[in-house]
Design an enzyme around this catalytic site. Structure first.
Site, short mmCIF file in Angstrom:
data_model
loop_
_atom_site.label_atom_id
_atom_site.label_comp_id
_atom_site.label_asym_id
_atom_site.label_seq_id
_atom_site.Cartn_x
_atom_site.Cartn_y
_atom_site.Cartn_z
N ASP A 69 0.88 -1.17 0.00
CA ASP A 69 0.00 0.00 0.00
C ASP A 69 0.92 1.22 0.00
OD1 ASP A 69 -1.49 2.23 0.69
OD2 ASP A 69 -2.68 1.18 2.21
N TYR A 180 -8.40 15.05 -6.04
CA TYR A 180 -7.65 14.40 -7.13
C TYR A 180 -6.79 15.43 -7.85
CZ TYR A 180 -6.65 11.63 -11.33
OH TYR A 180 -6.00 10.96 -12.35
N LYS A 184 -2.62 15.68 -8.07
CA LYS A 184 -1.88 15.56 -9.33
C LYS A 184 -1.01 16.80 -9.60
CE LYS A 184 -3.00 11.43 -10.46
NZ LYS A 184 -1.93 10.40 -10.47
N1 LIG Z 1 -7.01 6.49 -17.06
C1 LIG Z 1 -7.02 7.80 -17.21
O1 LIG Z 1 -7.84 8.36 -17.95
C2 LIG Z 1 -5.98 8.63 -16.49
C3 LIG Z 1 -5.86 9.98 -16.85
C4 LIG Z 1 -4.89 10.77 -16.24
C5 LIG Z 1 -4.05 10.19 -15.29
N2 LIG Z 1 -4.19 8.89 -14.95
C6 LIG Z 1 -3.25 8.34 -13.97
O2 LIG Z 1 -2.67 7.16 -14.46
C7 LIG Z 1 -2.18 6.37 -13.37
C8 LIG Z 1 -2.53 4.92 -13.59
O3 LIG Z 1 -3.95 4.77 -13.55
P1 LIG Z 1 -4.72 3.84 -14.58
O4 LIG Z 1 -5.48 4.75 -15.48
O5 LIG Z 1 -3.79 2.86 -15.16
O6 LIG Z 1 -5.82 3.16 -13.63
P2 LIG Z 1 -5.73 1.85 -12.74
O7 LIG Z 1 -6.86 1.87 -11.79
O8 LIG Z 1 -5.63 0.66 -13.65
O9 LIG Z 1 -4.33 1.97 -11.97
C9 LIG Z 1 -4.18 2.44 -10.67
C10 LIG Z 1 -3.47 1.35 -9.87
O10 LIG Z 1 -3.12 1.83 -8.57
C11 LIG Z 1 -3.39 0.80 -7.63
N3 LIG Z 1 -3.54 1.35 -6.30
C12 LIG Z 1 -4.56 2.09 -5.82
N4 LIG Z 1 -4.35 2.40 -4.54
C13 LIG Z 1 -3.15 1.87 -4.21
C14 LIG Z 1 -2.38 1.85 -3.02
N5 LIG Z 1 -2.79 2.47 -1.90
N6 LIG Z 1 -1.19 1.21 -3.04
C15 LIG Z 1 -0.76 0.58 -4.14
N7 LIG Z 1 -1.44 0.55 -5.31
C16 LIG Z 1 -2.63 1.20 -5.33
C17 LIG Z 1 -4.67 0.17 -8.16
O11 LIG Z 1 -4.93 -1.09 -7.57
C18 LIG Z 1 -4.36 0.11 -9.64
O12 LIG Z 1 -3.64 -1.06 -9.96
C19 LIG Z 1 -2.79 7.00 -12.11
O13 LIG Z 1 -1.80 7.77 -11.46
C20 LIG Z 1 -3.87 7.91 -12.67
O14 LIG Z 1 -4.15 9.00 -11.84
C21 LIG Z 1 -5.15 8.09 -15.51
#
Ligand SMILES: NC(=O)c1ccc[n+]([C@@H]2O[C@H](COP(=O)([O-])OP(=O)(O)OC[C@H]3O[C@@H](n4cnc5c(N)ncnc54)[C@H](O)[C@@H]3O)[C@@H](O)[C@H]2O)c1
Length: 275
Positions: A69, A180, A184
């Site tokens: 975590d 959020y 960021k």
């Molecule tokens: N998908 C989008 O549209 C988007 C847009 C902008 C930024 N992001 C960023 O991209 C990154 C990856 O997100 P994603 O889109 O692949 O979604 P995702 O949900 O697949 O990935 C997030 C991951 O973080 C893990 N996680 C959450 N809380 C946690 C904790 N306390 N400890 C360890 N792991 C934890 C989740 O289990 C998951 O595997 C994130 O930082 C997100 O903010 C995503």
């Protein structure tokens, strides 16, 4: 492991948080394909982690899954230690672990819990616990991950590269999602400070700030044809982003092709947040 022919990370060791899914998973797989050994870090007991590791090892690459975590300092330190125990060092890091709001569970579609978060509405009414939860994972988690790996990189004495995942939300205020957006923007400033603090050790720190990407965090947008089409009309390049788009940007910044780039933010967003 089946390679693309390019082997930018042969002999390197990478630690990727958020590695069990979405862009973290895709980046882990691509790093391994280009020669890196990868510590795939995700929440303990996330079954998707074993799938990512299997995809890498079945193709002949090296990977382990580490449950952690990221909001907990001891977990981040133990994850870095596990990478070193398994592979001997750490050269590269992607910090992608994140939650969209206090009730987000990656891989689940919006449910009552998410609705509860939305009902809380604007910051003036939101329970402070919601704010603290998001900041603890999205911002404190990145800081704890960065310093856990940087300590090994400094001790090794031959540099390193870190990419922190921010978001277009870092520069566009999103009513209802203050925690959020603030997390960021914080990641972006943390990256810039660390880039300066770690530069004497030849450790580069950069940010990738994606647009809207088809991962679990997009909450099923790609499966809903109507919503998807409506959204894509706003994207100058006319499509939803894919995890591959973020993996490619991250691999570039982690590679020696970016050896003179530090403290920067890159926006793979199809032009969405331009201007
Ligand atoms: N998908 C989008 O549209 C988007 C847009 C902008 C930024 N992001 C960023 O991209 C990154 C990856 O997100 P994603 O889109 O692949 O979604 P995702 O949900 O697949 O990935 C997030 C991951 O973080 C893990 N996680 C959450 N809380 C946690 C904790 N306390 N400890 C360890 N792991 C934890 C989740 O289990 C998951 O595997 C994130 O930082 C997100 O903010 C995503």
């Amino acid at each position: 492991m089946a390679s693309t022919g390019i082997q930018r990370f042969q002999g390197k060791v990478a630690l990727v948080t958020g590695g069990a899914s979405g862009m973290g998973a895709e980046t882990s797989i691509r790093l391994a394909r280009e020669g890196a050994s990868v510590a795939v870090v995700g929440l303990p007991d996330d079954p998707r982690g074993a799938d990512v590791v299997a995809q890498i090892t079945d193709a002949g690459g090296n990977a382990i899954y580490v449950g952690a975590d990221v909001s907990r300092e001891a977990d981040c330190d133990a994850a870095a230690q596990a990478a070193v125990d398994a592979f001997g060092r750490i050269d590269l890091c992607m910090a992608a672990a994140c939650i969209l709001n206090a009730h987000y569970v990656s891989g689940e579609v919006p449910d009552d819990a998410l609705a509860a978060d939305r009902r809380a509405g604007h910051i003036i009414n939101k329970p402070v616990e919601f704010w603290e939860k998001v900041l603890s994972v999205n911002l404190t988690g990145v800081m704890l991950t960065n310093r856990a790996v940087a300590r090994y990189m400094i001790a090794q004495g031959d540099g390193g590269a870190i990419v922190n995942i921010s978001s277009g939300a870092a520069k566009i205020p999103m009513p209802g999602s203050a925690e959020y957006s603030v997390s960021k923007t914080g990641v972006w400033m943390l990256t810039r400070v660390l880039a300066l603090e770690l530069a004497p050790h030849q450790i580069r720190v950069n940010t990738v700030a994606p647009g809207v990407i088809d991962t679990p965090m997009a909450l099923g947008l790609s499966q809903d044809e109507e919503r998807r089409a409506a959204f894509e009309r706003f994207v100058p390049l006319g499509r939803l982003g894919e995890a591959e788009d973020i993996a490619e940007a991250t691999l570039f910044l982690l590679s020696d092709h970016a050896s003179y780039i530090s403290g920067q933010i890159l926006h793979p967003d199809g032009g969405l947040f331009t201007g």
